[in-house]
Design a protein around this motif. Structure first.
Motif, PDB file in Angstrom:
ATOM      1  N   MET A 197       0.826  -1.195   0.000  1.00 19.21           N
ATOM      2  CA  MET A 197       0.000   0.000   0.000  1.00 19.21           C
ATOM      3  C   MET A 197       0.868   1.257   0.000  1.00 19.21           C
ATOM      4  O   MET A 197       0.566   2.242  -0.679  1.00 19.21           O
ATOM      5  N   LYS A 198       1.965   1.238   0.755  1.00 20.48           N
ATOM      6  CA  LYS A 198       2.861   2.394   0.774  1.00 20.48           C
ATOM      7  C   LYS A 198       3.469   2.624  -0.608  1.00 20.48           C
ATOM      8  O   LYS A 198       3.615   3.766  -1.059  1.00 20.48           O
ATOM      9  N   GLU A 199       3.834   1.530  -1.270  1.00 23.40           N
ATOM     10  CA  GLU A 199       4.385   1.642  -2.624  1.00 23.40           C
ATOM     11  C   GLU A 199       3.348   2.235  -3.579  1.00 23.40           C
ATOM     12  O   GLU A 199       3.662   3.111  -4.400  1.00 23.40           O
ATOM     13  N   GLN A 200       2.121   1.763  -3.469  1.00 22.52           N
ATOM     14  CA  GLN A 200       1.056   2.258  -4.345  1.00 22.52           C
ATOM     15  C   GLN A 200       0.783   3.739  -4.103  1.00 22.52           C
ATOM     16  O   GLN A 200       0.650   4.524  -5.045  1.00 22.52           O
ATOM     17  N   ILE A 201       0.717   4.139  -2.827  1.00 21.17           N
ATOM     18  CA  ILE A 201       0.478   5.541  -2.500  1.00 21.17           C
ATOM     19  C   ILE A 201       1.635   6.407  -3.004  1.00 21.17           C
ATOM     20  O   ILE A 201       1.421   7.504  -3.528  1.00 21.17           O
ATOM     21  N   GLY A 202       2.867   5.898  -2.864  1.00 20.27           N
ATOM     22  CA  GLY A 202       4.030   6.637  -3.344  1.00 20.27           C
ATOM     23  C   GLY A 202       3.978   6.885  -4.841  1.00 20.27           C
ATOM     24  O   GLY A 202       4.243   8.003  -5.313  1.00 20.27           O
ATOM     25  N   GLU A 203       3.626   5.857  -5.598  1.00 20.51           N
ATOM     26  CA  GLU A 203       3.535   6.020  -7.060  1.00 20.51           C
ATOM     27  C   GLU A 203       2.368   6.929  -7.443  1.00 20.51           C
ATOM     28  O   GLU A 203       2.452   7.702  -8.401  1.00 20.51           O
ATOM     29  N   LEU A 204       1.270   6.820  -6.706  1.00 18.86           N
ATOM     30  CA  LEU A 204       0.128   7.699  -6.951  1.00 18.86           C
ATOM     31  C   LEU A 204       0.521   9.157  -6.728  1.00 18.86           C
ATOM     32  O   LEU A 204       0.204  10.026  -7.550  1.00 18.86           O
ATOM     33  N   GLN A 205       1.222   9.417  -5.635  1.00 21.57           N
ATOM     34  CA  GLN A 205       1.662  10.782  -5.332  1.00 21.57           C
ATOM     35  C   GLN A 205       2.524  11.332  -6.463  1.00 21.57           C
ATOM     36  O   GLN A 205       2.367  12.480  -6.885  1.00 21.57           O
ATOM     37  N   GLY A 206       3.465  10.499  -6.921  1.00 26.35           N
ATOM     38  CA  GLY A 206       4.349  10.926  -7.995  1.00 26.35           C
ATOM     39  C   GLY A 206       3.598  11.214  -9.281  1.00 26.35           C
ATOM     40  O   GLY A 206       3.900  12.182  -9.990  1.00 26.35           O
TER      41      GLY A 206
ATOM     42  N   LEU B 173      -6.708   3.024  -3.428  1.00 25.38           N
ATOM     43  CA  LEU B 173      -6.285   1.720  -2.905  1.00 25.38           C
ATOM     44  C   LEU B 173      -7.335   0.647  -3.184  1.00 25.38           C
ATOM     45  O   LEU B 173      -6.998  -0.509  -3.462  1.00 25.38           O
ATOM     46  N   LEU B 174      -8.611   1.006  -3.116  1.00 25.65           N
ATOM     47  CA  LEU B 174      -9.674   0.054  -3.451  1.00 25.65           C
ATOM     48  C   LEU B 174      -9.614  -0.337  -4.920  1.00 25.65           C
ATOM     49  O   LEU B 174      -9.816  -1.500  -5.281  1.00 25.65           O
ATOM     50  N   LEU B 175      -9.333   0.622  -5.776  1.00 20.67           N
ATOM     51  CA  LEU B 175      -9.191   0.349  -7.204  1.00 20.67           C
ATOM     52  C   LEU B 175      -8.019  -0.604  -7.455  1.00 20.67           C
ATOM     53  O   LEU B 175      -8.155  -1.612  -8.172  1.00 20.67           O
ATOM     54  N   PHE B 176      -6.875  -0.317  -6.835  1.00 14.55           N
ATOM     55  CA  PHE B 176      -5.703  -1.172  -7.012  1.00 14.55           C
ATOM     56  C   PHE B 176      -5.955  -2.583  -6.462  1.00 14.55           C
ATOM     57  O   PHE B 176      -5.569  -3.581  -7.068  1.00 14.55           O
ATOM     58  N   ALA B 177      -6.614  -2.635  -5.301  1.00 16.52           N
ATOM     59  CA  ALA B 177      -6.878  -3.936  -4.665  1.00 16.52           C
ATOM     60  C   ALA B 177      -7.833  -4.772  -5.511  1.00 16.52           C
ATOM     61  O   ALA B 177      -7.711  -6.008  -5.559  1.00 16.52           O
ATOM     62  N   THR B 178      -8.786  -4.115  -6.174  1.00 15.59           N
ATOM     63  CA  THR B 178      -9.707  -4.846  -7.046  1.00 15.59           C
ATOM     64  C   THR B 178      -8.946  -5.439  -8.230  1.00 15.59           C
ATOM     65  O   THR B 178      -9.174  -6.605  -8.607  1.00 15.59           O
TER      66      THR B 178
ATOM     67  N   ASP C 245      -2.036  -6.215 -12.988  1.00 18.27           N
ATOM     68  CA  ASP C 245      -1.071  -5.226 -12.516  1.00 18.27           C
ATOM     69  C   ASP C 245      -1.808  -3.978 -12.059  1.00 18.27           C
ATOM     70  O   ASP C 245      -2.521  -3.339 -12.834  1.00 18.27           O
ATOM     71  N   TRP C 246      -1.662  -3.613 -10.803  1.00 15.96           N
ATOM     72  CA  TRP C 246      -2.401  -2.478 -10.257  1.00 15.96           C
ATOM     73  C   TRP C 246      -2.023  -1.161 -10.936  1.00 15.96           C
ATOM     74  O   TRP C 246      -2.812  -0.215 -10.961  1.00 15.96           O
TER      75      TRP C 246
END
Length: 288
Positions: free
Chosen positions: A1-10, A43-48, A55-56
């Motif tokens: 989740m931290k990785e996903q949030i980091g890429e989203l922020q970028g 995060l819900l979108l990526f988890a789905t 690949d999220w």
């Protein structure tokens, strides 16, 4: 989740950087976009997507569009003509920093830019059929049949006692529709069949309600320094909430029942749902 949030922020930063727009407007947009938050919707979108073993990262353009719409709604909600809040995510609200006019324009810009991002998404991530479908679903979730409807109903419910059914209708629109869209968008991107989409939509509906019940509870028992926003505002504005209608104990029970129902739906799906289960737990137990 931290990785996903980091890429989203970028990615959000990159989208704003590429704009040929006044610096003040870009600064105001980015101020609220990058002010933190739970990022539950992306995060819900990526988890789905992960539930379908996809690949999220394929969901990044849609996730950014959703986060822009969510952020615009918060900027406008905080304005003096709406909820009149001074604090959001532990920082002064947008209009306190940039002024009301720029805050309104920053919200407008985020809303419209979100659809530009979707329309210009690379075909490898979003083909034309899915692009049109997702744009239509997002507009419905965020517009006069979705989030905006919920905001209107919420304002009309101030200073009066409403029923539990009316309260749920408000939050299914104001909060739940955009949350439900994220799960549905993940299913669309993953080419899920209609039966699976229907099950996931029901799961998302429960999650949207759970999120709001928890928010109402935290407005009573939470701490401003942890939540990053003022507490007790619902009571001061005489809003009907789950604790107000059911008592704090009743709201806790309602939250537990809603989370249990969401988990039950996940167990019925022939998918790898561990990521969705983690987010469900995070909503249930979150402190901020």
């Amino acid at each position: 989740m931290k990785e996903q949030i980091g890429e989203l922020q970028g990615q959000l930063q990159e989208y704003i950087d590429r704009l040929d727009a006044p610096k003040t407007l870009k600064d105001s947009m980015l101020y609220s976009l990058q002010s933190g938050g739970k990022r539950i919707r992306p995060l819900l979108l990526f988890a789905t997507l992960e539930a379908f073993r996809k690949d999220w990262r394929a969901g990044l353009p849609v996730a950014c569009a959703v986060e822009m719409i969510h952020t615009y709604s918060l900027i406008h909600d905080d304005l003096p003509c709406m909820d009149d809040d001074d604090l959001r995510r532990g920082k002064p609200t947008n209009h306190k920093v940039f002024g009301e006019a720029v805050a309104v324009l920053a919200g407008d810009a985020l809303l419209t830019y979100s659809f530009q991002i979707l329309s210009e998404a690379p075909p490898a991530l979003l083909d034309d059929r899915k692009k049109i479908l997702i744009i239509s679903e997002l507009a419905r979730a965020a517009g006069p049949e979705g989030m905006v409807a919920g905001q209107t109903l919420d304002m009309e419910a101030e200073d009066r006692r409403i029923s539990l059914a009316e309260l749920e209708s408000i939050h299914l629109h104001k909060t739940g529709k955009l949350i439900s869209f994220c799960v549905k968008a993940g299913a669309i991107l993953a080419d899920a069949d209609e039966k699976t989409q229907a099950k996931l939509s029901e799961f998302a509906r429960r999650i949207g309600l759970a999120f709001q019940i928890r928010d109402d509870i935290l407005d009573v028992v939470g701490k401003a320094e942890i939540l990053g926003k003022n507490v007790g505002s619902d009571q001061s504005k005489k809003k009907s909430t789950y604790p107000a209608l059911l008592s704090l104990e009743g709201a806790d029970k309602k939250l537990e029942e809603t989370i249990f129902a969401a988990k039950t739906i996940l167990r019925e799906l022939p998918l790898e749902t561990s990521s969705l289960e983690r987010i469900t737990e995070q909503i249930w137990k979150r402190e901020n």
